[in-house]
Each structure stands twice: as C-alpha cells, then as structure tokens.
Enzyme design. Structure first.
Site, mmCIF file in Angstrom:
data_model
loop_
_atom_site.group_PDB
_atom_site.id
_atom_site.type_symbol
_atom_site.label_atom_id
_atom_site.label_comp_id
_atom_site.label_asym_id
_atom_site.label_seq_id
_atom_site.Cartn_x
_atom_site.Cartn_y
_atom_site.Cartn_z
ATOM 1 N N GLY A 29 0.668 -1.183 -0.079
ATOM 2 C CA GLY A 29 -0.020 0.022 -0.153
ATOM 3 C C GLY A 29 0.849 1.282 0.012
ATOM 4 O O GLY A 29 0.764 2.117 -0.969
ATOM 5 N N ALA A 30 1.729 1.296 1.093
ATOM 6 C CA ALA A 30 2.727 2.422 1.060
ATOM 7 C C ALA A 30 3.849 2.310 1.901
ATOM 8 O O ALA A 30 3.893 1.173 2.600
ATOM 9 C CB ALA A 30 1.677 3.840 1.523
ATOM 10 N N GLU A 50 6.658 4.161 4.936
ATOM 11 C CA GLU A 50 6.736 5.390 5.768
ATOM 12 C C GLU A 50 8.185 5.909 5.789
ATOM 13 O O GLU A 50 8.625 6.552 6.733
ATOM 14 C CB GLU A 50 6.463 4.769 7.149
ATOM 15 C CG GLU A 50 7.250 3.883 7.726
ATOM 16 C CD GLU A 50 7.203 2.373 7.706
ATOM 17 O OE1 GLU A 50 6.095 2.028 6.659
ATOM 18 O OE2 GLU A 50 7.502 1.609 8.608
ATOM 19 N N ASN A 51 9.153 5.848 4.593
ATOM 20 C CA ASN A 51 10.339 6.492 4.563
ATOM 21 C C ASN A 51 10.343 7.775 5.269
ATOM 22 O O ASN A 51 9.433 8.708 5.111
ATOM 23 C CB ASN A 51 10.877 6.573 3.285
ATOM 24 C CG ASN A 51 10.522 5.586 2.471
ATOM 25 O OD1 ASN A 51 10.956 4.325 2.579
ATOM 26 N ND2 ASN A 51 9.699 5.527 1.178
ATOM 27 N N GLU A 60 0.836 5.660 7.433
ATOM 28 C CA GLU A 60 2.009 5.846 7.180
ATOM 29 C C GLU A 60 2.841 7.191 7.878
ATOM 30 O O GLU A 60 3.783 7.299 8.589
ATOM 31 C CB GLU A 60 2.416 6.333 5.960
ATOM 32 C CG GLU A 60 2.024 5.163 4.753
ATOM 33 C CD GLU A 60 2.246 3.641 5.169
ATOM 34 O OE1 GLU A 60 3.576 3.516 5.593
ATOM 35 O OE2 GLU A 60 1.676 2.928 4.956
ATOM 36 N N HIS A 81 3.617 6.056 11.341
ATOM 37 C CA HIS A 81 4.776 5.536 11.580
ATOM 38 C C HIS A 81 5.944 6.431 11.832
ATOM 39 O O HIS A 81 7.020 6.054 12.428
ATOM 40 C CB HIS A 81 5.134 4.732 10.428
ATOM 41 C CG HIS A 81 4.683 3.460 10.431
ATOM 42 N ND1 HIS A 81 4.908 2.696 11.193
ATOM 43 C CD2 HIS A 81 4.163 2.871 9.022
ATOM 44 C CE1 HIS A 81 4.509 1.327 10.687
ATOM 45 N NE2 HIS A 81 3.992 1.438 9.617
ATOM 46 N N GLU A 89 4.016 -2.233 13.422
ATOM 47 C CA GLU A 89 2.935 -2.398 12.544
ATOM 48 C C GLU A 89 1.554 -2.603 13.495
ATOM 49 O O GLU A 89 0.719 -1.908 13.009
ATOM 50 C CB GLU A 89 3.103 -3.704 11.512
ATOM 51 C CG GLU A 89 4.285 -3.222 10.352
ATOM 52 C CD GLU A 89 3.933 -1.859 9.449
ATOM 53 O OE1 GLU A 89 2.898 -1.489 9.655
ATOM 54 O OE2 GLU A 89 5.053 -1.620 9.110
HETATM 55 N N1 TRP Z 1 5.886 -0.469 6.327
HETATM 56 C C1 TRP Z 1 4.812 -0.692 5.316
HETATM 57 C C2 TRP Z 1 3.596 -0.364 5.898
HETATM 58 O O1 TRP Z 1 3.233 0.800 6.280
HETATM 59 C C3 TRP Z 1 4.992 -2.101 4.576
HETATM 60 C C4 TRP Z 1 5.710 -2.180 3.228
HETATM 61 C C5 TRP Z 1 5.514 -1.289 2.187
HETATM 62 C C6 TRP Z 1 6.152 -3.149 2.831
HETATM 63 N N2 TRP Z 1 6.086 -1.590 1.246
HETATM 64 C C7 TRP Z 1 6.624 -3.028 1.317
HETATM 65 C C8 TRP Z 1 6.689 -4.484 3.406
HETATM 66 C C9 TRP Z 1 7.424 -3.717 0.817
HETATM 67 C C10 TRP Z 1 7.272 -5.167 2.733
HETATM 68 C C11 TRP Z 1 7.867 -4.993 1.286
HETATM 69 O O2 TRP Z 1 2.877 -1.235 6.167
HETATM 70 ZN ZN ZN Z 2 2.812 0.041 8.521
#
Ligand code: TRP
Ligand code: ZN
Length: 885
Positions: free
Chosen positions: A267-268, A270-271, A304, A307, A326
């Site tokens: 989905g997205a 959180e960088n 995100e 996070h 998570e």
């Molecule tokens: N940390 C991301 C989230 O908010 C999860 C995620 C995004 C992810 N892209 C990914 C995990 C690619 C594994 C591979 O949930």
């Molecule tokens: Zn997450």
C-alpha cells in the site's frame, strides 16, 4: 533468485551488530541504462562489545562492485571477499571509513525492491531488506545512521530529485544534468531510506504543529493526476492534528512529502519525511475513486504518517519485532478512522475482516505468532497476523489499562525509547511501568500462534439470585507449537433483563455500584465468575466490541440472538448477534443443500432484517452492515470442511429470499437515497458514505428480483452517477445479472470512458473477476489479453488474479482444478519477475486443508508442481514448502 538453499533465521540467534555506522553519505548517478552508487560509511566498532576487530560483513545483493576503500586505502582483490550476498572487509582500527562504488540496474528491476523505475521515474522500496540491493551496508534495523544523499540525473526527464530530510543544496551538472543534496538530521535504519527522481508535479499545503512550527506538505504525482490529491492532503492534515491530540505526537521535520508511484508491491511506505505510496493509496476524487477507496486513502495516509513516531523515531531491533511498529500503527490508524467516521461501523468492518482472513491464516500452514520465532523470507511476514492481530493485541492493552493508562504507557514508551531500535518486550514494559501492572502472562499473545477458543456456559440460581458464567479457553496446535498456555482474555460484557435493560454486574464479594457493563479478565484454562443480586435469569452480552481476538461460543438460540439484536446497548454486539443469526440460518440451508433437500429459510432472519430496514433512526451505514450476509469466505473459515457449492447455493438462496420478501422496503429506500444522491454534490464524508452504501446494497438485492424497473434503475444510476461509488456498483450489479447484453454495453462504455485511467481500469477488472456467474476462469483469461492488463503491475495482478482467487470462490474452486492450475501457472511466472507478488498470490492454494479430499489432492498437486518448477525465490519457496509440510 536464490543460489543457495534458503535458510531459516531464528529470533533466538539475535546478536547485536559488530559495527555501527554513524554517518552514511550516498551519491547516486542515475542513468537510463545503469546507476552508479558511491557510498561512504563512517563506522566504528560497537562499543557494547569487546575491543577485538572481527571481519566486517556487509549485506549486498545483485551489486556490481567497482571499488572499495578502507580509510585512505583502496583495496585490491585479495583484501576483501565478495559473494552473492556479502562483502567482507577487515578493519584495522576501531573507527574507520569505508567507501564503495557499485553499479546497479534499476531499469530492469521488476521485483520492485531496492531502486527501480516505475512509469519513467526512479523510486525506492527498502523495507524490509531492499537497501542491500542498492549498496553494501549493514542492512538491519538496529543499525541507525545519519544519512546525506546526493542524486544527479538528466534535468529534463527528472526535474524533481528527492530524498529523506531537508534539501540542503542543488545545482546544474554539465549541460543536461542536475543534482540535489538532502540531509536527514534523524538517525534511521536503512529500510527507511528513500529517493525519488522524476517528472512530477506537486500539490503543496501547510500544517502548523502544536508548538507552532510550520511544516510544508507536498504530494508529488504524475502531471495527469494533479487533480486527485486533495483528499490525501486533507487526510494528512487531519492525521497530523489527531496524532497531536490523541497521542501528543508532533511532526519533527520542516517538510513532509508523499510521492505516488504506479508500480508498488504494497500500500505505502513510511520512509522518513518521504513516504512513497502506491498511487491507489493516494489518488482519489469523486469521479474515479469509490467511497471505499476514499476511506482507504485516508487510513493509509494516516498509517504512514503515524509511523513517524511508531516505527521511525522508535524503530524495531530486528524483523521479528515487526508488529512492534505495524500492530501499534494499525491500532493507531484504526482509532483515527473510528474518530473520522462511525466508530461502530469501523469496528464491525475490522472484525469481519480479521475473523475471515486472519483467523484463516492462523489456522493454516503459515500460522505464526504476532512475534514470530523464525522465518525464511521476512517479506512473507507482512501478514494479517502481524498487522491486524498485532493491532488487536495493542487494543487489548488499551481495554485492560483504560484510555488514560494506555496513554501513560505510550508516552513513556516514546520518551524512553526515542532514537532507539527496540522490542515488543520494551513496549509492554513501558505499559507495565507506567501503570504499575504485571503483564507477564499477557505477553503470551506475542509468542503463541493460533486463534484461542472461548466456550462459555451459564448457570442461574433463582433461589440464591446468582448467575454464573464459566469460561473455558483453549488454543489449537499450530505448526510452531502444540501445547499452549492460557491467555489473558479481556471479556467486555453485560447482562440483559427481560425488559431489555442492563442489569448490575456485581461479582461475589464486591460492594457498591459497579454499573451495567464491565471487563472480565479470563486468565485460566477454566474460570467461573459469579454475579450476585441477579433478580431474573439474564441474557449475557459477551465480548462486546470484540474485546479479544478469540472464537467465542455461547449456546444462544435464534430468539435470544434476535433479542440481543434489538436490545444490546453495545452496537457492535447488536451487529454480531445478527451475524450469528444469519450464520445459523445459512448453516441450516447448507445442510439442506448437502442432503439434497429443498431449501427452506427460517423466516426469522427475514423478519429481523425487515425490522432493521424499516427503522429510520438507524445509521444507514449500520443498516448496510446488518444487511450484509456473512461472506462465502467467512462461511468457509467457520466450516470444518468447506462445501464450496453448498455455501454458494445457500447464500445466494438467502439473498434471493431476502430480496423477494423485502422488495418494497428495499425499493423505497433505494429510491429515496438515489434521489438524494442525484440532487446533492458528492461529499467524501461519513454521512454521505453511509447513504450511498445503503443505496448500493439495496440495489444489489433488488437486482436479484430480475424486475425490469430495477434493471432500468441500475442503468440510470450507471449512466448518470457523478461519482465512482454509484457507477461501479451499478456496473457490478449488471455484471452479476443475467442481463448479458446490458452488461456488455455497460462494460464497453465504462472501458471506453476510463481506458486512460489505470486505477479505474483496475476496478473494471476486479468487478468482472469477482463475478460468480459460470465461466469465470475463461473471462479472467480473456481479460489478461486486454491492452490495459499487465502482469508487471502489482495492482493489475491484485485486481484480476487476486479478486478471482480471493473473492470468486465458486469459480476458483471449480471441481476440475482449472482455477488451481491457473494460479499455479501464474505463481511460477511471477516467481521469476516479482517474488513478493508471486508469494502473495499463492495464499489461496495454501488453504487446501479446508476442502474435500478431491480438491485437496488437486491443490496439493499444484503446490508440488510449483515446488518442482525450478529455481524458486525464497518467498515462494517458504510458502510452498510450509504448505506441503
Ligand atoms: N511498512 C509498510 C507499511 O506501512 C509496509 C511495506 C510497504 C512493505 N512496502 C513494502 C513491506 C514492501 C514489505 C515490502 O505497512
Ligand atoms: Zn505500516
């Protein structure tokens, strides 16, 4: 692709890193046919360990090493070792710098992990272990570093150059290129690194934090999508405010950026300061995105953003602790969505999802604890258990400690661990210390997999005026463990009298007013609670709000369920009583179908839902949830052996009965709501979502009547709707109807109108893939040839293949095994290009134990075929081998 046998990694083997990286200086030279990455790491021996200088083993995959220098010394071949996964060097002092140069190929990266190209732009996805595909590094979350990033690229093709933190310098480079430098002042692990280069436009706004700092907010998208960003921007501002108000968390950089990309595995992400989103989780406007899509965007933007504290400022020590960030962040985004919309409806939707899909995972071959003890491929552990059950575990702490106690705990957690990489134990410890409680037994929720069962029985003593509830908990064996210890199960409950009122819930030995609802803590395998001064035999309302992720059973009869439906003060439990009633009725129909008897439906369900529909006081969103029969997937999950045909036939029969019996009221409510929709402008808010939801569920029931006036209504709505929610529902009811010509016309009109919008075409694929009408597989195969389809794009795979195998159970489980063969062929193909997506599409085949022996054999045969198909990625290898174990 693997070159050695994938191996299991264990939590018990965790060791602190030998070396730390204080500073990370990255330079990217982005070109169309390759990218050069120069990395300077300022490193030192981990001071927590002894003074020896062991070899420094860096992670690195698919990198072409061009140069390596330790301090001032350029190393030659004999000074270091490289293999497919590592670079090993030999430091001669406790503090040193390490320089590497590598060449990588984002332009051919189809796995969408590391640095890759999507629709002509460069972007990254580093979680969990993608950074090692960018440069040699200590790619583990407990190594946190200060990053400076310089990127250079062609000026025309990539006018926008972004990375984490703040922009510090930029300039031209020769005639055609330019560069920019970004500095992130916060220490972070490599999985939070991001860069973006592309031809992007942005929508900009501001947010003033609670301490009065002004933050610039930007959402970057491809130029044609600039008109679809407002909803995400508003969602972001609401999230930022909510996190201040509810958790006291303030944003910490001067700029926050979101970039939308079309090719994204999840989905997205959180960088830090530069979230990268699947475009499906950002773009939303009335004409192209449904209400559900709007709500999903709001929830993911919030997730995100949240996070930034739960994940980034406080991160995970190792990937076994994934739920630390998570589970907690899902809990936080659920609270946000509950506050933005109807809290009860949000809870109903979350629980229905958990019970259907997480419970199935917990009962399958990939079952694992919220904090797993081992894995082969961490990408396979971004699961419903880690996310959704993890959120339930945090929610139980919230229930047990109360909102204030929980907030004290979260404050202490953030304060104590800011800037650290920590464990689930540290999180629970903060909750314990802030509240002076002992959560030792509670922590079993983190270590024991499987869904606990909680069987409840009652005994009323009229003479003594006492009422006893006895709870027996057990937890089925899972692949990791057979014997389980008792959990701490918070059971929110109340007792109803014959007037529909709540009785006092005083336990033996208690004094004073205890109110009419409470939370019982069930901690033993068997435990009895005795209520006193109970003047009549009550009806218990148990597990209110779904206060624990368990399978509760109490021998309610149908009249009692109807009573709870009407009188329970807890909205969630009113819905749950309705579901239990529907389950009982459907299971009876399933039995009749299996016995070859004519289907006869209990009229009480029809009456109950008729009452719901007649009640103008009820929130239309709640009415919609009450009218939604348990899904085929849920009926499968609660079956010992799922009878695919009987489940489908029983549910369709019940829907038709409801539609026929309640036609007049459904028609009236449809017309009233469609009337309002026609005359009001689209608004993406709860009240309007609710109206359209009721309107649309009414339409889908009405269509089962086959009456011409309903067909005309569906066509009217399809043609004239000013929003995708109404248009897509109208399309879906036509697709699922016997009106083939009208359906084909609508499909063609829709495709012509939206052929240039990939996200809308995804919905067009999905509606058709999910249709239970005969011939489903042939339709899906034909759609794979459509010009808008490609296996390279994960959203397309999910829309067509995922919807077919996940939602179209009657077609996917065709008795000849054709659905299984189709999925296996695709998994074999995707394994070579995108292992994460391949592994996820495999999930439906792993559920073979649920089916009859003929289907079991067919499903296992396909798993065997995948296993024998050649070089498997660690992702697919792990799921296939565990499923066949
Ligand atoms: N940390 C991301 C989230 O908010 C999860 C995620 C995004 C992810 N892209 C990914 C995990 C690619 C594994 C591979 O949930
Ligand atoms: Zn997450």
């Amino acid at each position: 692709m693997r070159t050695e046998q994938p191996k299991m990694i264990y939590l018990k083997d965790y060791q602190a890193p030998d070396y730390l990286i204080d500073e990370t200086h990255l330079t990217f030279e982005l070109h169309d046919d390759h990218t050069l990455v120069h990395t300077q790491l300022v490193m030192r021996r981990n001071p927590e360990l002894d003074a020896s200088l062991p070899p420094l083993v860096l992670d690195g995959q698919a990198l072409e090493l061009l140069a390596v220098a330790l301090g001032d010394k350029e190393l030659s071949a004999g000074d270091y070792q490289v293999d497919d996964n590592h670079l090993t060097v030999h430091p001669a002092s406790a503090s040193f710098s390490l320089d590497t140069s590598v060449r990588i190929h984002p332009e051919t990266n189809t796995a969408l992990e590391g640095l890759y190209k999507s629709s002509g732009m460069f972007c990254t996805q580093c979680e969990a272990e993608g950074f090692r595909k960018i440069t040699y590094y200590l790619d583990r979350p407990d190594v946190m570093s200060r990053f400076t990033t310089t990127l250079s690229a062609d000026k025309l093709a990539y006018p926008i150059l972004l990375s984490n933190g703040n922009p510090v310098a930029s300039g031209p480079e020769g005639d055609d290129r330019h560069w920019a430098t970004w500095e992130d002042p916060f220490m972070k692990p490599a999985y939070l690194f991001a860069l973006v280069a592309g031809d992007l436009w942005c929508v900009e706004d501001k947010f003033t934090t609670m301490s009065g700092r002004e933050v610039t907010l930007r959402i970057y998208v491809e130029p044609e999508n600039i008109d679809k960003c407002q909803h995400a921007m508003t969602s972001l501002q609401k999230s930022m405010r909510w996190d201040e108000e509810v958790y006291g968390r303030e944003y910490d950089l001067d700029i926050f950026m979101i970039v939308a990309v079309n090719d994204f595995n999840m989905g997205a992400m959180e960088n830090k300061g530069l979230n990268i989103f699947n475009s499906s989780a950002v773009l939303a406007r009335a004409e192209t995105a449904t209400d559900a899509a709007h709500q999903r965007v709001e929830a993911i933007v919030a997730h995100e953003y949240f996070h930034n504290w739960s994940g980034n400022r406080v991160t995970c020590r190792d990937w076994f602790q994934l739920s630390l960030k998570e589970g907690f962040t899902v809990f936080r985004d659920s609270g946000f969505s509950a506050d933005m919309n109807s809290a009860t409806v949000k809870r109903i939707q979350d629980v229905a999802f958990l019970r259907t899909h997480q419970f199935a995972e917990d009962a399958g071959p990939m079952a694992h604890a919220v904090r797993p003890e081992s894995f082969i491929e961490i990408s396979n552990f971004y699961t419903l258990t880690v996310y959704e059950k993890g959120s339930e575990v945090v929610g139980m702490l919230h229930t047990l400690l109360g909102p204030q106690g929980f907030r004290k705990g979260s404050d202490l957690y953030f304060e104590r661990h800011d800037g650290q990489a920590v464990t689930c134990d540290d999180f629970v410890k903060a909750m314990e210390d802030a509240n002076g409680v002992d959560l030792t037994q509670f922590k079993r929720w983190y270590s024991q997999a499987g869904t606990p069962r909680l069987a409840v029985s009652e005994a009323y003593d009229a003479a003594a005026q006492t009422y006893r509830l006895t709870f027996r908990q057990s937890c089925p064996a899972t692949p990791d463990k057979v014997d389980k210890l008792p959990f701490v199960i918070p059971v929110a409950m109340g007792l109803l009298d014959s007037q529909g009122r709540g009785l006092s819930v005083r336990l033996q030995g208690e004094e004073g007013d205890v109110g009419t609802s409470r939370v019982l803590s069930v901690t033993e395998a068997e435990q009895t609670f005795t209520f006193v001064d109970v003047p009549e035999k009550p009806l218990p309302s148990l597990l209110r709000g779904f206060s624990a992720p368990v399978k509760l059973s109490f021998p309610y009869d149908r009249d009692q369920l109807m009573y709870l439906m009407q009188h329970d003060s807890d909205g969630f439990n009113r819905w749950d009583a309705t579901q239990q009633l529907a389950v009982q009725v459907l299971q009876e129909l399933i039995g009749q179908h299996q016995a070859g008897q004519p289907l006869v439906m209990d009229p009480r369900l029809i009456r109950a839902l008729g009452t719901v529909l007649d009640n103008p006081e009820l929130d239309p969103a709640m009415v919609t949830e009450l009218l939604s029969l348990p899904s085929e997937a849920y009926l499968t999950e609660i079956s010992e052996v799922a009878d695919v045909e009987a489940i489908h036939a029983a549910r369709e029969f019940a829907r038709k009965q409801l539609a026929d019996s309640l036609f007049d009221t459904l028609w009236q409510r449809y017309q009233a709501n469609r009337g309002v929709s026609k005359t009001t402008e689209y608004v993406a808010e709860a009240e309007h979502f609710a109206r359209r939801a009721l309107q649309n569920i009414a339409l889908s029931y009405l269509m089962l009547s086959g009456r011409p006036e309903v067909l005309a209504a569906a066509q009217e709505q399809f043609a004239n709707a000013d929003n995708m929610t109404e248009r897509l529902t109208a399309l879906a009811v036509l697709v699922n109807s016997p009106f083939t010509a009208e359906c084909d016309a609508a499909l063609a009109t829709f495709a012509e109108q939206f052929k240039d919008n990939p996200l809308v075409m995804d919905q067009w694929f999905s509606v058709q893939a999910a249709s239970p009408l005969p011939g489903g597989l042939a339709r899906v195969k034909a759609l794979m040839q459509h010009p808008a389809f490609t296996l390279k794009n994960p959203n397309k795979v999910r829309a067509l293949i995922g919807s077919f195998a996940g939602q179209n159970l009657i077609n996917f489980h065709a008795a000849d095994g054709s659905g299984y063969r189709f999925i296996a062929d695709l998994v074999i193909q995707l394994n070579a290009t995108n292992p994460q997506i391949a592994s996820r599409q495999l999930a439906p085949l792993t559920r073979w134990r649920k089916y009859d022996s003929a289907r079991q054999a067919l499903m296992k045969a396909e798993l065997e075929r995948i296993r024998a198909s050649g070089e498997l990625s660690s992702d697919v290898y792990e799921v296939v081998s565990k499923s066949l174990a």
